[in-house]
Design an enzyme around this catalytic site. Sequence first.
Site, short mmCIF file in Angstrom:
data_model
loop_
_atom_site.label_atom_id
_atom_site.label_comp_id
_atom_site.label_asym_id
_atom_site.label_seq_id
_atom_site.Cartn_x
_atom_site.Cartn_y
_atom_site.Cartn_z
N THR A 79 0.88 -1.18 0.00
CA THR A 79 0.00 0.00 0.00
C THR A 79 0.90 1.21 0.00
O THR A 79 1.81 1.29 0.83
CB THR A 79 -0.84 0.07 1.30
OG1 THR A 79 -0.84 -1.20 1.91
CG2 THR A 79 -2.21 0.55 1.06
N LYS A 132 -0.94 -1.93 -10.40
CA LYS A 132 -0.81 -0.71 -9.59
C LYS A 132 -2.08 0.11 -9.77
O LYS A 132 -2.38 0.56 -10.88
CB LYS A 132 0.43 0.07 -10.04
CG LYS A 132 0.67 1.33 -9.19
CD LYS A 132 2.04 1.90 -9.43
CE LYS A 132 2.25 3.16 -8.60
NZ LYS A 132 3.57 3.76 -8.80
N ASP A 153 11.51 11.07 -8.95
CA ASP A 153 11.31 10.62 -7.57
C ASP A 153 12.22 9.42 -7.32
O ASP A 153 11.84 8.44 -6.69
CB ASP A 153 9.84 10.22 -7.36
CG ASP A 153 9.50 9.99 -5.88
OD1 ASP A 153 10.19 10.56 -5.01
OD2 ASP A 153 8.55 9.23 -5.60
N ASP A 170 8.08 3.02 -10.54
CA ASP A 170 7.37 4.18 -9.99
C ASP A 170 7.65 5.46 -10.80
O ASP A 170 8.29 6.38 -10.32
CB ASP A 170 7.77 4.36 -8.52
CG ASP A 170 6.74 5.18 -7.75
OD1 ASP A 170 5.70 5.53 -8.33
OD2 ASP A 170 6.99 5.48 -6.56
N1 LIG Z 1 6.33 -4.57 -11.08
C1 LIG Z 1 6.52 -4.83 -9.79
N2 LIG Z 1 6.95 -6.04 -9.39
C2 LIG Z 1 7.13 -6.31 -8.07
N3 LIG Z 1 6.90 -5.43 -7.10
C3 LIG Z 1 6.46 -4.20 -7.43
C4 LIG Z 1 6.25 -3.83 -8.79
N4 LIG Z 1 5.83 -2.56 -8.83
C5 LIG Z 1 5.76 -2.15 -7.55
N5 LIG Z 1 6.16 -3.12 -6.70
C6 LIG Z 1 6.20 -3.04 -5.22
O1 LIG Z 1 5.24 -2.11 -4.79
C7 LIG Z 1 5.90 -1.02 -4.14
C8 LIG Z 1 5.16 0.27 -4.48
O2 LIG Z 1 5.26 0.53 -5.85
P1 LIG Z 1 5.49 2.00 -6.38
O3 LIG Z 1 6.72 2.57 -5.78
O4 LIG Z 1 5.41 1.98 -7.85
O5 LIG Z 1 4.17 2.70 -5.83
P2 LIG Z 1 3.95 3.97 -4.86
O6 LIG Z 1 2.50 4.07 -4.63
O7 LIG Z 1 4.64 5.11 -5.40
O8 LIG Z 1 4.59 3.53 -3.54
P3 LIG Z 1 5.34 4.49 -2.52
O9 LIG Z 1 4.32 5.46 -2.03
O10 LIG Z 1 5.78 3.49 -1.49
O11 LIG Z 1 6.47 5.11 -3.29
C9 LIG Z 1 7.33 -1.07 -4.61
O12 LIG Z 1 8.23 -0.52 -3.68
C10 LIG Z 1 7.57 -2.56 -4.78
O13 LIG Z 1 7.88 -3.14 -3.52
MG LIG Z 2 7.41 4.23 -4.90
#
Ligand SMILES: Nc1ncnc2c1ncn2[C@@H]1O[C@H](COP(=O)(O)OP(=O)(O)OP(=O)(O)O)[C@@H](O)[C@H]1O
Ligand SMILES: [Mg+2]
Length: 307
Positions: free
Chosen positions: A85, A110, A234, A251
């Site tokens: 999350t 996502k 970021d 991300d």
């Molecule tokens: N393609 C993927 N394969 C495996 N794990 C993933 C993948 N994409 C995202 N994750 C996991 O989900 C987490 C959150 O993804 P992401 O950083 O894209 O989203 P976010 O909403 O920006 O999260 P944050 O607020 O923590 O930065 C990542 O740190 C990783 O652990």
């Molecule tokens: Mg992130």
Amino acid sequence: MHDPARQRRSRRRFDDDEPTFAKRDRHRPALPSLDDFDVADGLPAGDRWSTWDQSAASERGPRPRPDWLITDLAATDTELGILKTGKEADVFLLRRGVPGTGRSCLLAAKRYRSAEHRLFHRDSEYLEGRRVRDSRASRAMAGRSAFGREMIAEQWAGAEFSALCQFHLAGVPVPYPVQVLGTEVLLEFIGTADGTAAPRLAECGLRGADLAGLWRQLVQSMATLARLGVAHGDLSAYNLLVHGGQLVLIDTPQVVDVIANPRGAEFLDRDAANVGNWFAAHGLSDYDGEPGPDELAAYLRAEARLR
Ligand SMILES: Nc1ncnc2c1ncn2[C@@H]1O[C@H](COP(=O)(O)OP(=O)(O)OP(=O)(O)O)[C@@H](O)[C@H]1O
Ligand SMILES: [Mg+2]
């Protein structure tokens, strides 16, 4: 040819009180009401039909598509749980498979949040200057109505997807962008076949000389972005995954055009400082012929042809 008699005859059929099919099928048992149908179309709870065909061609990942990707229309998506999350989105693990064939692949879904409690900390800074053609959408986004919030979430999903497509095509290691549909981006799952996600760089436990190979990959990825005229926006040890010795960048919704954005160079410097400081703090001292943490920002500015 116009035939008034024929037109009268055909009109009469539709003006009849009782529909024609009901007359013909008078002795057939009554059909079940719509409420009796299973809304999930017989799928087990938590499953859905593959959404592959619902995304327009431009909202599907670039060709050539990887061999592992399931694109069959008969496929179903099974939700296996939440991976993480986040502040603006939640990431789920899905299995897309074709029932009865044993063929399947794991995907990360996502889903950007459009609910009121979502934090919009990145919106004004990054969305500024991005043009939205639909003026109803831009007004709604400015007003933060429920529709506007949904639109903003869709903008983020679309921005993340197109940046990933651009990076993938340029050879930067990113999860293969499978498709975008509304507020959901489907990505290649980076992890093992049992559904364990790859660790983030910040959690991988590597130090010193063991980081040299990852540093080289990072500098090369960032240089490719700089040559494309963009910065991640970021970048940190939390937005890099380490999988089988490879550094995978994730991300990407806030990717910044370093030339068009008046603060573009600032974002590029900030990305360079974030990752440079992390590697230096974790004992990296051999840069394997690449610029070191202190030289990274200047090197990337030169690659982006910024002063
Ligand atoms: N393609 C993927 N394969 C495996 N794990 C993933 C993948 N994409 C995202 N994750 C996991 O989900 C987490 C959150 O993804 P992401 O950083 O894209 O989203 P976010 O909403 O920006 O999260 P944050 O607020 O923590 O930065 C990542 O740190 C990783 O652990
Ligand atoms: Mg992130």
